[in-house]
Design a protein around this motif. Structure first.
Motif, mmCIF file in Angstrom:
data_model
loop_
_atom_site.group_PDB
_atom_site.id
_atom_site.type_symbol
_atom_site.label_atom_id
_atom_site.label_comp_id
_atom_site.label_asym_id
_atom_site.label_seq_id
_atom_site.Cartn_x
_atom_site.Cartn_y
_atom_site.Cartn_z
ATOM 1 N N ILE A 589 0.795 -1.227 0.000
ATOM 2 C CA ILE A 589 0.000 0.000 0.000
ATOM 3 C C ILE A 589 0.831 1.281 0.000
ATOM 4 N N LYS A 590 2.130 1.130 0.191
ATOM 5 C CA LYS A 590 2.922 2.316 0.474
ATOM 6 C C LYS A 590 2.841 3.381 -0.627
ATOM 7 N N HIS A 591 3.037 2.904 -1.856
ATOM 8 C CA HIS A 591 3.089 3.901 -2.920
ATOM 9 C C HIS A 591 1.747 4.574 -3.118
ATOM 10 N N GLU A 592 0.671 3.895 -2.724
ATOM 11 C CA GLU A 592 -0.651 4.464 -2.944
ATOM 12 C C GLU A 592 -1.027 5.516 -1.912
ATOM 13 N N ILE A 593 -0.306 5.493 -0.804
ATOM 14 C CA ILE A 593 -0.571 6.542 0.180
ATOM 15 C C ILE A 593 -0.258 7.905 -0.439
ATOM 16 N N ALA A 594 0.888 7.902 -1.113
ATOM 17 C CA ALA A 594 1.284 9.147 -1.753
ATOM 18 C C ALA A 594 0.295 9.526 -2.849
#
Lengths: 856, 176
Positions: A589-594
């Motif tokens: 999910i990390k990249h989608e937080i941005a």
């Protein structure tokens, strides 16, 4: 040459006194040198030398732990001597060193028989003393007839010792009962106090193991209780009656009078007085006059300066506390004072009594005082205090706790007591309260946070279970947390490496829950494209500010990622797997937080994944009944008893997919009964607390009716507690410190929150009176045995009856006139008894033995 | 056989034998135990001066018991109670000068009675040795055992009269 050697040995043999003197000079080498001498001397034929050698050996064995089993045969040789002095040494050695396994045991049967039949009473008594100590099954069987004869001996000394031996003989050879019992009973009417003392001692032992069989002897015991002047005898008889009265209540009424009589006497011995009081408290507590008198007398003990009496006074009170708490309340000053006694025994008894007096009004006050005591006490007593607070407060699903916020913070305080070693119990209660008491969760999370963020606590291994509970609670109920970031940080702090791996796994899993919660809040806040500030009003149900900005959420994710990176290589698989799970999730999910910050698309993969994880964790965990497993119906096709060898094969297929979707099994014991009340969550926030919880409870009951029995219980409790308030009102305060705390405080500032209760199997630790149920099964077994043999018994009874008549006839002729009378009396009484027994049997099976009318 | 023999001659109890079902007897009597488990005399340094066990114990077990009991009682303040819990039983002890007299009894037994019992034993020793001291017990260990055997038999108190025991001791001494 050999003979001259032995002569020299005999002449210059060291006596026992020489040996002792030598020992006093220097030990170790002297002992081994003496042992060599003894080994040589004991082989000589001269009995005097042999016996002195044996005596020296006995001395060394008794006081210096030297093995003397090897000399068993020589002891038998010495015993066969005709001289009393030798016999004495021999018997002493035998009594000291023989066990059931001694091979030469068989050799002494005849010697014992010879000495038992001896005309010298001292020899007889030596043999009896020896038999009392070493009697085996065989010896008891072979010598029963000798013991029987001696029971009727005209010499009091011999008879007394024979009575003492009977217990051992019965123990080893139960058939001896048939032979010796009658004579034993006859001795109950002896006028010689020493004989009486001996025989009462035997019956005290017998009665303690099987009271019912001795009920018919109650008249004899009663007579002794009234007539005897010997304290020792009276104490033993009281012990007998304590047993008998507990199975035959009518006896209690009868015995109460003479017991009171003894208590009222001016110069009654303390030991007898105490036995009277104990008997009243344990078995006659339904007799009002006796109880009142005993309570009055116990006060004398409590205020005495002698610590022994004080201790016994407290001890006696604890016997009666369960049934008649007023007796304790009347003496509460003494109990409180005893808490500061020097003797740990006294303090411990006082503590138990104090906990017996705790009720919902004074629990706060008493606990506060006790915690202060705990801080000042030595580790042992400190933990006793903490343990008893935990037990008293958790009784009957926390029955006496009204203010759970207070109790949860008390549990937190306990963790900070330096000597605290009750981590396991505190852990259990923290989790238990979390699952049972919804309203306590906010405080629970607050207390947990305080425990988790303190790095000092991690160093104390006794606190690890508590920390594990705190970690679990702050993960499970993270929605109550003011700062999820802080929690996550605490859960992953470097010092967690001091924790055992199993608890570390819980820490990681809790951090995961915190992460999922935070992400969920972040994403849902972003959704309606409104600024985070507006979110506060909608989520006011949790009184938490869920304002996650992009910055805060990404620093949280980074912090967790950083904390777990090092753990992904841990040896422990549980820790490693959980760390990797979380890292995998973060990677997903990390990249989608941005992205989220810029695009408004709500149907991203990350969004779905987070919604899914939230879903998994939102199921609420409830308490599990200890009998829950039994109620799960066995699924079709599941074979529990079959050989499990083929499991290896199956496991490989089944376990792999499970491991992937196994996020929810955070703690095995709790995943068993996930209670689905998630949908109530939203509704609950709008309702007032009590209503909310009762509706929750009702819903819960509807869904899981399986675990419930009756619905009235908790209301009933409240009623009863109300009544208790009124009764405890009668006892006003009297002493400075904690006596105040017995003062009932009427006002209850807030209603007691609902505690989820399972109507059965709630407290697995409390076994329902294991001992009494055991006895019950035993007596039931005996009763069924009796009933099963009913037919045979009828016949036997007839035969016995005939015997009785015959006995009376034949014995009348044989015996002297004095004995004749006695026998007749016995015969009459017993035939009366047997007819009554038959009546009793017809009437009810539960009372196989009737008490003679004489007493009732 | 002996039993049968006796039963023929002296018919079974006229009293209440019929209530003794055989199984019952077996089951219940097997668990009988003597009241006093052991008596110990130890000095302050932990040297055992007298030890008598009324239950069978291994030699190593005895050592452990003696060590534990000594450790339990030696550090107790004189203001403390004379009772200590010991495993599943309790020890009633009393200190006379440098000597500890310890009795191990059942948890339900009468503490005060056994305390009196210890005192009586000491009085008897004192009378017998006229002003008893530790050395008397060391050098007359066999006599101390004799006194004890008159006093306690099979774990039960036998004789509560000081005079009777003293008299018996002098009779026994004559026999030697």
């Amino acid at each position: 040459m050999a003979s001259s050697n032995s002569l020299m040995d005999s002449l210059f043999q060291r006596s026992l006194e020489d040996l002792i003197k030598g020992l006093r000079l220097g030990e170790s080498t002297f002992i081994s040198r003496s042992l060599e001498e003894i080994r040589r001397e004991i082989k000589l034929t001269d009995l005097s030398t042999k016996s002195v050698a044996l005596q020296k050996l006995s001395y060394l064995a008794a006081l210096h732990g030297v093995d003397m089993a090897w000399a068993a045969f020589h002891a038998v040789e010495v015993v066969s001597s005709s001289r009393f002095a030798h016999k004495r040494i021999g018997y002493h050695a035998i009594a000291q060193s023989f066990s059931d396994q001694t091979p030469v045991m068989l050799l002494i049967t005849n010697q014992l028989r010879k000495d038992l039949n001896s005309s010298n009473e001292h020899e007889v008594s030596l043999a009896l003393e020896c038999l009392a100590r070493i009697g085996t099954d065989d010896l008891a069987r072979d010598l029963t007839s000798e013991v029987f004869t001696l029971l009727g001996s005209s010499k009091a000394l011999v008879r007394k010792k024979a009575i003492g031996v009977v217990l051992r003989v019965f123990d080893k050879y139960p058939d001896a009962v048939k032979v010796c019992f009658k004579r034993l009973v006859e001795n109950l009417e002896s006028s010689d106090p020493q004989l009486l003392s001996a025989v009462v001692g035997v019956f005290c032992e017998l009665t303690a193991k099987d009271p019912r069989s001795y009920l018919p002897l109650a008249p004899e015991f009663y007579k002794i209780l009234v007539d005897s002047r010997n304290n020792w005898v009276l104490i033993k008889v009281l012990k007998i009656f304590a047993k008998l009265a507990s199975i035959e209540p009518r006896l209690a009424k009868k015995v109460a009078d003479p017991v009171c009589e003894h208590m009222r006497k001016q110069n009654v011995g303390k030991s007898l007085l105490f036995e009277c009081i104990r008997t009243v408290f344990s078995s006659l507590s339904d007799q009002e006059t006796a109880l009142k008198l005993a309570v009055a007398k116990i006060r004398e003990f409590l205020v005495d300066d002698d610590p022994n009496l004080k201790y016994l006074g407290l001890h006696a009170l604890s016997i009666v506390a369960g049934k008649h708490l007023w007796a304790v309340l009347e003496n509460k000053e003494a109990v409180v004072k005893a808490m500061s006694d020097e003797d740990p025994n006294v303090k411990l008894e006082a503590l138990h009594l104090l906990m017996a007096m705790v009720n919902e009004d004074n629990v706060t006050e008493i606990s506060r005082i006790l915690m202060n005591y705990a801080l000042k006490s030595d580790p042992l007593f400190c933990n006793e205090i903490i343990g008893s607070i935990l037990v008293a407060c958790s009784r009957d699903s926390y029955e006496i706790i009204v203010d759970f916020d207070w109790y949860v913070s008390l549990l937190g305080e306990m963790a900070r007591v330096p000597h605290c070693q009750r981590g396991k119990e505190i852990e259990h209660q923290l989790i238990d309260i979390g699952t049972r008491v919804k309203d306590a969760r906010l405080e629970l999370v607050r207390v947990s946070r305080a425990l988790l963020i303190d790095p000092a606590l991690l160093g104390n291994q006794f606190l690890h279970p508590i920390l594990s509970a705190a970690a679990w609670a702050s993960g499970e109920y993270v929605e109550f947390s003011k700062s999820p970031y802080e929690i996550a940080e605490a859960l992953l702090q470097p010092r967690t490496c001091l924790l055992p791996d199993s608890i570390r796994a819980i820490y990681i899993h809790s951090a995961f829950k915190v992460l999922v919660f935070s992400l969920g809040a972040y994403f849902s806040a972003q959704e309606p494209t409104s600024p985070p500030l507006a979110q506060e009003s909608t989520s006011s149900g949790h009184s938490v500010v869920n304002g996650f900005t992009y910055n805060s959420i990404s620093s949280l994710v980074n912090m967790i990622e950083l904390g777990l990176c090092s753990l992904s290589g841990t040896i422990d698989v549980e820790v490693q797997e959980r760390a990797k799970n979380v890292l995998g999730f973060i990677g997903m999910i990390k990249h989608e937080i941005a992205e989220k910050a810029t695009s408004q698309n709500s149907e991203t993969e990350a969004h779905r994944a987070i919604a899914f994880m939230e879903d998994v964790f939102s199921e609420e965990l409830g308490p599990v009944s200890s009998t829950a497993q039994e109620k799960v119906p066995l699924p079709e096709g599941l074979e529990l008893n079959e050989n499990l060898e083929g499991l290896q094969e199956i496991c490989r297929e089944v376990l792999e997919p499970m491991a992937e979707s196994d996020y929810s099994s955070d703690k095995v014991s709790f995943s068993v009964a996930k209670l689905r009340i998630r949908d109530q969550e939203e509704a609950s926030s709008s309702l007032p607390p009590p209503l909310e919880s009762s509706s929750l409870l009702a819903e819960h009951r509807k869904r899981h009716g399986l675990y419930y029995l009756s619905s009235q219980k908790s209301e009933d409790h409240n009623d009863r507690e109300g009544n208790d308030n009124n009764t405890s009102n009668e006892y006003p305060p009297a002493n400075e410190i904690s006596v105040d705390s017995f003062k009932p405080k009427k006002k209850i500032s807030k209603p007691r929150p609902v505690v989820v209760k399972l109507d059965e199997g709630d407290e697995p630790k409390r076994k329902p009176d294991a001992s009494s149920s055991n006895d019950e099964s035993l007596s039931r077994a005996i009763q069924t045995a009796l009933m099963g043999k009913g037919k045979g018994k009828e016949k036997e009874k007839e035969r016995v009856k005939e015997n009785h008549e015959m006995n009376v006839d034949t014995e009348n002729i044989e015996q002297s006139s004095r004995r004749e009378k006695k026998n007749k009396k016995n015969g009459e009484r017993s035939s009366k008894r047997s007819s009554r027994r038959q009546r009793g049997k017809e009437a009810s099976v539960t009372k196989p033995v009737e008490v003679p009318d004489l007493l009732l | 056989n002996t039993v049968a023999h006796i039963q023929n001659n002296v018919p079974a109890s006229t009293l209440n034998l019929s209530q003794f079902n055989q199984d019952q007897v077996n089951q219940l009597i097997q668990q009988l135990q003597q009241h006093i488990r052991f008596i110990l005399l130890q000095n302050r340094q932990g040297k055992t001066r007298l030890a008598k066990y009324y239950v069978p114990l291994e030699e190593s077990e005895k050592h452990k018991v003696e060590y534990e009991v000594h450790r339990l009682v030696v550090n107790r303040d004189s203001k403390f109670t004379n009772f200590v819990e010991f495993r599943t039983h309790k020890v009633i002890y009393r200190r006379y000068a440098g000597l500890f007299f310890s009795l191990c009894v059942d948890i339900t037994d009468n503490e005060l009675a056994y305390l009196e019992c210890i005192h009586l034993f000491v009085e008897i020793l004192d009378h017998f040795f006229s002003n008893v001291c530790e050395l008397d017990l060391v050098f007359n260990f066999h006599k101390v055992y004799l006194i004890l055997d008159e006093f306690i038999l099979a774990g039960e108190l036998q004789e509560t009269s000081k005079r009777a025991i003293i008299e018996r001791m002098s009779e026994l001494e004559k026999l030697e």
